[in-house]
Enzyme design. Structure first.
Site, mmCIF file in Angstrom:
data_model
loop_
_atom_site.group_PDB
_atom_site.id
_atom_site.type_symbol
_atom_site.label_atom_id
_atom_site.label_comp_id
_atom_site.label_asym_id
_atom_site.label_seq_id
_atom_site.Cartn_x
_atom_site.Cartn_y
_atom_site.Cartn_z
ATOM 1 N N SER A 106 0.964 -1.195 0.009
ATOM 2 C CA SER A 106 -0.289 0.223 0.026
ATOM 3 C C SER A 106 0.573 1.231 -0.035
ATOM 4 C CB SER A 106 -0.495 -0.176 1.074
ATOM 5 O OG SER A 106 -1.053 -1.292 1.857
ATOM 6 N N ALA A 146 5.955 6.850 2.850
ATOM 7 C CA ALA A 146 5.455 7.646 4.011
ATOM 8 C C ALA A 146 7.194 7.668 4.727
ATOM 9 C CB ALA A 146 4.864 7.930 4.581
ATOM 10 N N PHE A 184 8.341 20.042 11.181
ATOM 11 C CA PHE A 184 7.868 20.015 9.268
ATOM 12 C C PHE A 184 7.048 21.098 9.227
ATOM 13 C CE2 PHE A 184 6.184 16.065 7.280
ATOM 14 C CZ PHE A 184 7.835 15.685 7.713
ATOM 15 N N GLN A 194 -2.393 19.032 -2.603
ATOM 16 C CA GLN A 194 -1.678 18.794 -2.307
ATOM 17 C C GLN A 194 -0.857 18.997 -3.287
ATOM 18 O OE1 GLN A 194 0.455 17.310 1.332
ATOM 19 N NE2 GLN A 194 0.084 19.939 1.956
ATOM 20 N N HIS A 198 3.150 19.323 -2.814
ATOM 21 C CA HIS A 198 4.303 18.815 -1.930
ATOM 22 C C HIS A 198 5.447 19.793 -2.915
ATOM 23 C CE1 HIS A 198 7.912 17.420 0.638
ATOM 24 N NE2 HIS A 198 6.719 16.984 0.796
ATOM 25 N N LEU A 240 8.983 11.388 -4.203
ATOM 26 C CA LEU A 240 9.643 12.375 -3.427
ATOM 27 C C LEU A 240 10.096 12.641 -2.249
ATOM 28 C CD1 LEU A 240 7.425 14.701 -1.320
ATOM 29 C CD2 LEU A 240 7.588 12.361 0.162
ATOM 30 N N GLU A 281 9.859 16.786 3.047
ATOM 31 C CA GLU A 281 9.741 17.332 3.859
ATOM 32 C C GLU A 281 11.158 17.579 5.963
ATOM 33 O OE1 GLU A 281 6.099 19.698 4.306
ATOM 34 O OE2 GLU A 281 6.225 19.344 6.304
ATOM 35 N N ARG A 334 2.762 23.686 2.577
ATOM 36 C CA ARG A 334 3.011 23.680 1.338
ATOM 37 C C ARG A 334 3.019 24.290 0.803
ATOM 38 N NH1 ARG A 334 2.759 17.061 2.925
ATOM 39 N NH2 ARG A 334 4.765 16.893 3.878
ATOM 40 N N HIS A 366 0.902 15.169 -4.164
ATOM 41 C CA HIS A 366 1.074 14.924 -3.315
ATOM 42 C C HIS A 366 -0.447 14.116 -2.593
ATOM 43 C CE1 HIS A 366 4.129 13.235 -0.244
ATOM 44 N NE2 HIS A 366 3.008 13.902 0.856
ATOM 45 N N ARG A 402 -3.039 20.139 4.056
ATOM 46 C CA ARG A 402 -2.768 19.377 4.823
ATOM 47 C C ARG A 402 -1.366 20.014 5.292
ATOM 48 N NH1 ARG A 402 0.261 14.642 5.641
ATOM 49 N NH2 ARG A 402 0.605 15.107 3.176
HETATM 50 C C1 LIG Z 1 5.637 9.162 -1.050
HETATM 51 C C2 LIG Z 1 5.048 10.087 0.181
HETATM 52 C C3 LIG Z 1 5.412 10.278 1.355
HETATM 53 C C4 LIG Z 1 4.220 10.614 2.582
HETATM 54 N N1 LIG Z 1 5.146 11.086 3.279
HETATM 55 C C5 LIG Z 1 4.597 10.666 5.083
HETATM 56 C C6 LIG Z 1 4.620 11.577 5.880
HETATM 57 O O1 LIG Z 1 5.947 11.230 6.336
HETATM 58 N N2 LIG Z 1 4.274 12.095 6.993
HETATM 59 C C7 LIG Z 1 2.604 12.130 6.423
HETATM 60 O O2 LIG Z 1 1.776 12.122 6.979
HETATM 61 N N3 LIG Z 1 2.251 11.099 5.419
HETATM 62 C C8 LIG Z 1 2.773 11.424 4.705
HETATM 63 N N4 LIG Z 1 2.227 11.026 3.409
HETATM 64 C C9 LIG Z 1 0.983 10.639 2.857
HETATM 65 C C10 LIG Z 1 0.096 9.362 3.495
HETATM 66 O O3 LIG Z 1 1.199 8.333 3.434
HETATM 67 C C11 LIG Z 1 -0.778 8.826 2.611
HETATM 68 O O4 LIG Z 1 -1.721 10.054 3.186
HETATM 69 C C12 LIG Z 1 -1.231 7.908 3.801
HETATM 70 O O5 LIG Z 1 -0.304 6.713 4.024
HETATM 71 C C13 LIG Z 1 -2.148 6.696 3.046
HETATM 72 O O6 LIG Z 1 -3.366 5.810 3.647
HETATM 73 P P1 LIG Z 1 -4.306 5.054 3.555
HETATM 74 O O7 LIG Z 1 -4.566 3.959 4.442
HETATM 75 O O8 LIG Z 1 -5.226 5.774 3.989
HETATM 76 O O9 LIG Z 1 -3.917 4.317 1.794
HETATM 77 P P2 LIG Z 1 -3.277 4.146 1.233
HETATM 78 O O10 LIG Z 1 -1.830 3.183 1.820
HETATM 79 O O11 LIG Z 1 -2.617 4.592 0.175
HETATM 80 O O12 LIG Z 1 -3.862 2.419 1.226
HETATM 81 C C14 LIG Z 1 -5.328 2.134 0.077
HETATM 82 C C15 LIG Z 1 -5.239 0.643 -0.065
HETATM 83 O O13 LIG Z 1 -6.192 0.470 -0.746
HETATM 84 C C16 LIG Z 1 -6.390 -0.127 -1.705
HETATM 85 N N5 LIG Z 1 -7.744 -0.094 -2.379
HETATM 86 C C17 LIG Z 1 -7.928 0.930 -3.514
HETATM 87 N N6 LIG Z 1 -8.280 0.518 -4.503
HETATM 88 C C18 LIG Z 1 -9.166 -0.342 -3.737
HETATM 89 C C19 LIG Z 1 -10.126 -1.178 -4.554
HETATM 90 N N7 LIG Z 1 -10.341 -1.169 -6.140
HETATM 91 N N8 LIG Z 1 -10.654 -2.883 -4.303
HETATM 92 C C20 LIG Z 1 -9.510 -2.567 -3.161
HETATM 93 N N9 LIG Z 1 -8.210 -2.141 -2.238
HETATM 94 C C21 LIG Z 1 -8.262 -1.094 -2.884
HETATM 95 C C22 LIG Z 1 -5.188 -0.160 -1.725
HETATM 96 O O14 LIG Z 1 -4.444 -1.893 -2.338
HETATM 97 C C23 LIG Z 1 -4.048 -0.328 -0.431
HETATM 98 O O15 LIG Z 1 -4.166 -1.479 0.153
HETATM 99 C C24 LIG Z 1 2.642 10.152 2.376
HETATM 100 C C25 LIG Z 1 2.481 9.958 0.915
HETATM 101 C C26 LIG Z 1 3.217 9.727 -0.536
HETATM 102 C C27 LIG Z 1 2.954 9.295 -1.313
#
Ligand SMILES: Cc1cc2nc3c(=O)[nH]c(=O)nc-3n(C[C@H](O)[C@H](O)[C@H](O)COP(=O)(O)OP(=O)(O)OC[C@H]3O[C@@H](n4cnc5c(N)ncnc54)[C@H](O)[C@@H]3O)c2cc1C
Length: 579
Positions: free
Chosen positions: A43, A48, A116, A230, A232, A242, A245, A285, A353, A388
Site C-alpha cells: 500500500s 511515507a 515539519f 496538495q 508538495h 518525493l 519535508e 506546502r 502529493h 494539510r
Molecule cells: C511518497 C509519500 C510520502 C509520504 N510521507 C508522509 C509522511 O511522512 N507523513 C505523513 O503523515 N503522510 C505522508 N504521506 C501521506 C500518507 O502516507 C498517506 O496519506 C497515507 O499513507 C494514506 O494511507 P491510507 O491507508 O489512507 O491509504 P493507502 O496506504 O494508499 O492504502 C490504500 C489501500 O487501499 C487498497 N485499495 C485501493 N483501491 C482498491 C480497490 N478498488 N479494491 C481493493 N483495494 C483497494 C490498496 O490496495 C491499499 O491497500 C506520504 C505520501 C506519499 C505518497
C-alpha cells in the site's frame, strides 16, 4: 462465490489495518475482513518518509497542534474534528511503539521529534526517513496476531452493494482467477487511499487511483472539498519521487538559480541563520509550491532536462547527519537524480502529493450512507481543510482508522442481517456489466492509456497550482468528452487471471469520476484558499466560502452544494508564518 463478514475493510494501508485491528480488539467475536487490490505491505503508506505528528514534548501543547492544523487548513478544517484528532494522536503513536514501531530516539532515550512544515514547533515523530515502512510493518504484524481478521489479498472492489438504503457489502474481482464475487458485510469501511494519479506528475504510487472515492460517489455519497489538491514543493524532476519535508526539517534550504533563498520574498519570514529554522523552508506546502511558480515566471528557476527546478541544498548538514537522519533522501537522490546530496544540491519541483478532499464522513468515520464508513486519505473528515500539514496524515490514518473501526463494529452489532438475495442479484448485474463493458466488445476504438494521458494533462492544465475559470471550464469539457469516449474503450487482453489491462480500465473509470468532481468543485469555488488558487479570484472570501464543497454525482455535471465549516474556538484569521 459468496462471502460474508460482520465488518469489511477495503484497503490494507495504515487506515485499513488500524481499522481492522480496532474491530478485532474491541469485538473479538465479530468477523472482520481486509480486502485489498495489492498485498497490504505494498500500500502507498509504505512509501511515507518523514514522520507522524503528535504532541509529546513538554515545550509543546495540544492547543498549539490544534491551532497550527486549523490555520494551516486556511480555516476550512472542522475544529471539533481537529480537537479530537490532536487529543487522540499521542496515544495512537505510543500504542504503535508498544506494538513494536522503532521510533527514533534522542540521546537521552526519549522519543525524538523533528520540525515539519507549518508546525511551529518540533512535533513530528520519525523512524529515520522510512516512517511508512516501519509503521505499516508494525500494523501488519499486529493484524497477523488477531485471529478474527481474514484477508483477501489482490482482490479489486468494483462496486458497493446497497439494499434497504444501507451498504451491505461489495462486489469484487479476485485478480488471480478473474472471478467476480460478492463479499457481504453488515458494515463496510473504505480505506482505499488517495487519487494523485489523476495528475501526470505525482509522488503517488500507481495504485492511487481514487477507487474508493468513486465507489462511494456512485452510491450517492458526496465527495467533499475535492478542489483542494496538495502539491508538495520537493519532488524529483522526471519521476515525481518525493524528497521528504524532513530534509528541510533537518535544516535543508531552498535556493533559486542565483543561489538565493527566494522564500524570503514570499511572506514566510526572514532567513533564519542555520541551524535554527522556523519560517521560510518550513512554511506550509501550498505557499512553497506557489512561490515556485512565481520564481519560474520571474525567470529565476533552473532549466533542466525535465523542465524547471530549484535546488534543495542539504550539503551543510554534513555526511554523518545526512546518513543518520535522512539516509533515504541520499539513496533516492543518487538513484533517481544521479547526484549525491552530500556534495551537490538536489533538483526539485512541486509535485501532486495528497488529496485533502474525499468521501464525506463525520468525526466517527460514518458517511451519509448507513453502514458505510471511510478513513484515511480516501475520507474527508475534515482535519485538513484547504491545506494539510505534513505528518498529520499518517496520524490521521491511525486516529480515524481506529474511530471508524469502532463505529463500524457498533453498527454491525445493531444490524444483524444482510439481504443475501438482493445482494446476489446486484452482483449478477455487476458481473454482466464487467463482461459487456470490457470483455464482449469487439468494436471499441479507444485505448485506456491514451484516455488516461489526456485526462492527466487536462487536469494539470486546468486544475494545477493556479486555476482560472476559462481553463477550468475547458478541463471540465475535456473530462466530459473523455467520459463519453470511455464507453468505447476496448481491451485486447481477454484473459481472466491478473488481467492488468482490465484493472487499468476499472481504475481509469474511477479516475474520470474523481477528476470531474475535482474540476467542477474548483470551478464553483470563486475564491482563493490554501491549495486552491484562482487567479481570477485571488482573495479568500469567508462570507461566501467558509464552507465545505459537497459534490454529488449525476448523469451529467456533478451537483455542487455546500456545508458549513464547524468553528468552535478559532475564528477565521490571517495565516502568519515565520514571524
Ligand atoms: C511518497 C509519500 C510520502 C509520504 N510521507 C508522509 C509522511 O511522512 N507523513 C505523513 O503523515 N503522510 C505522508 N504521506 C501521506 C500518507 O502516507 C498517506 O496519506 C497515507 O499513507 C494514506 O494511507 P491510507 O491507508 O489512507 O491509504 P493507502 O496506504 O494508499 O492504502 C490504500 C489501500 O487501499 C487498497 N485499495 C485501493 N483501491 C482498491 C480497490 N478498488 N479494491 C481493493 N483495494 C483497494 C490498496 O490496495 C491499499 O491497500 C506520504 C505520501 C506519499 C505518497
Amino acid at each position: 462465490m459468496n462471502y460474508e463478514h460482520d465488518v469489511l475493510v477495503i484497503g490494507g494501508g495504515a487506515a485499513g489495518l488500524r481499522a481492522a485491528i480496532a474491530v478485532a480488539e474491541s469485538h473479538p467475536d465479530l468477523s472482520v475482513a481486509i480486502l485489498s487490490k495489492v498485498y497490504p505491505m505494498r500500500s502507498h503508506t509504505v512509501s511515507a518518509e518523514g514522520g507522524a505528528a503528535a504532541v509529546i514534548k513538554s515545550n509543546d501543547s495540544l492547543e498549539d497542534h490544534i491551532y497550527d492544523t486549523i490555520s494551516g487548513s486556511d480555516w476550512l478544517a472542522d475544529q471539533d474534528a481537529v480537537e479530537a484528532f490532536v487529543r487522540e494522536a499521542p496515544a495512537e503513536l505510543v500504542q504503535l511503539e508498544h506494538w513494536g514501531c522503532p521510533w527514533s530516539r534522542e540521546p537521552d532515550g526519549t522519543v525524538a521529534v523533528r520540525p515539519f512544515g507549518g508546525m511551529k514547533i518540533e512535533r513530528t515523530w520519525f523512524a529515520a526517513d522510512k516512517v511508512g515502512f516501519h509503521l505499516l510493518h508494525t500494523l501488519f504484524q499486529t493484524s497477523l496476531k488477531l485471529p478474527s481478521i481474514k484477508r483477501y489479498d489482490e482482490w479489486f472492489a468494483t462496486q458497493l452493494l446497497t439494499d434497504d438504503a444501507r451498504c451491505q457489502g461489495i462486489v469484487a474481482l479476485e485478480l488471480r482467477s478473474g472471478a467476480v464475487a460478492t463479499v457481504a458485510a453488515k458494515a463496510v469501511i473504505l480505506c482505499t487511499g488517495g487519487a494523485g494519479r489523476v495528475f501526470p506528475f505525482t509522488t503517488n504510487g500507481a495504485i492511487k487511483t481514487g477507487d474508493g472515492m468513486a465507489l462511494a460517489y456512485r452510491a450517492g455519497v458526496p465527495l467533499k472539498d475535492m478542489e483542494f489538491v496538495q502539491y508538495h514543493p520537493t519532488g524529483l524532476p522526471g519521476t515525481g519521487i518525493l524528497i521528504t519535508e524532513a530534509a528541510r526539517g533537518e535544516g535543508g534550504i531552498m535556493v533559486n538559480k542565483d543561489g538565493y533563498r527566494y522564500l524570503q520574498d514570499y511572506g514566510m519570514g526572514p532567513p533564519d541563520p542555520w541551524p535554527r529554522l522556523r519560517g521560510m523552508e518550513l512554511g506550509p506546502r501550498d505557499r512553497l509550491s506557489q512561490a515556485f511558480v512565481h520564481e519560474m515566471r520571474k525567470g529565476r528557476t533552473i532549466k533542466g532536462p525535465y523542465g524547471d527546478v530549484v535546488h534543495l541544498d542539504v550539503r551543510h548538514l554534513g555526511e554523518q547527519k545526512i546518513d543518520q537522519k535522512i539516509p533515504f533522501v541520499r539513496e533516492l537522490a543518487r538513484r533517481y537524480a544521479g547526484i549525491d546530496p552530500v556534495h551537490e544540491p538536489i533538483p526539485v519541483r512541486p509535485v501532486v502529493h495528497y488529496m485533502m478532499g474525499g468521501v464525506h464522513t463525520d468525526m466517527y468515520g460514518a458517511t451519509p450512507l448507513p453502514g458505510l464508513y471511510a478513513a484515511g486519505e480516501v475520507a474527508c473528515v475534515s482535519i485538513n481543510g484547504a491545506n494539510r500539514l505534513g505528518s498529520n496524515s499518517l496520524t490521521e490514518c491511525l486516529v480515524f482508522g481506529a474511530r471508524a473501526g469502532k463505529s463500524a463494529a457498533a453498527f454491525a452489532l445493531e444490524h444483524k442481517r444482510v439481504n443475501r438475495g438482493a445482494l446476489e442479484a446486484r452482483a449478477r448485474d455487476e458481473t454482466e456489466r464487467l463482461t459487456s463493458e470490457f470483455f464482449r466488445k469487439d468494436s471499441g476504438s479507444e485505448r485506456v492509456a491514451a484516455l488516461r494521458n489526456e485526462m492527466t494533462s487536462a487536469m494539470e492544465t486546468g486544475a494545477g497550482i493556479y486555476r482560472d475559470e476559462g481553463q477550468l471550464r475547458q478541463t471540465c469539457d475535456q473530462l466530459a468528452g473523455l467520459r463519453a469516449r470511455f464507453a468505447r474503450v476496448r481491451l485486447d487482453d481477454r484473459s481472466r487471471g491478473f488481467n492488468t489491462e482490465l484493472t487499468a480500465a476499472l481504475e481509469l473509470d474511477c479516475m474520470l469520476d474523481v477528476a470531474s468532481a475535482i474540476a467542477y468543485s474548483a470551478l464553483a469555488r470563486t475564491e482563493s484558499r490554501g491549495s486552491h488558487q484562482r487567479t481570477d479570484h485571488p482573495k479568500r472570501d469567508d462570507t461566501r466560502f467558509l464552507k465545505h464543497t459537497m459534490a454529488y454525482r449525476t448523469d451529467g455535471e456533478p451537483r455542487i452544494d455546500y456545508l458549513d465549516v464547524v468553528i468552535t474556538r478559532w475564528p477565521a484569521g490571517e495565516r502568519v508564518y515565520g514571524r
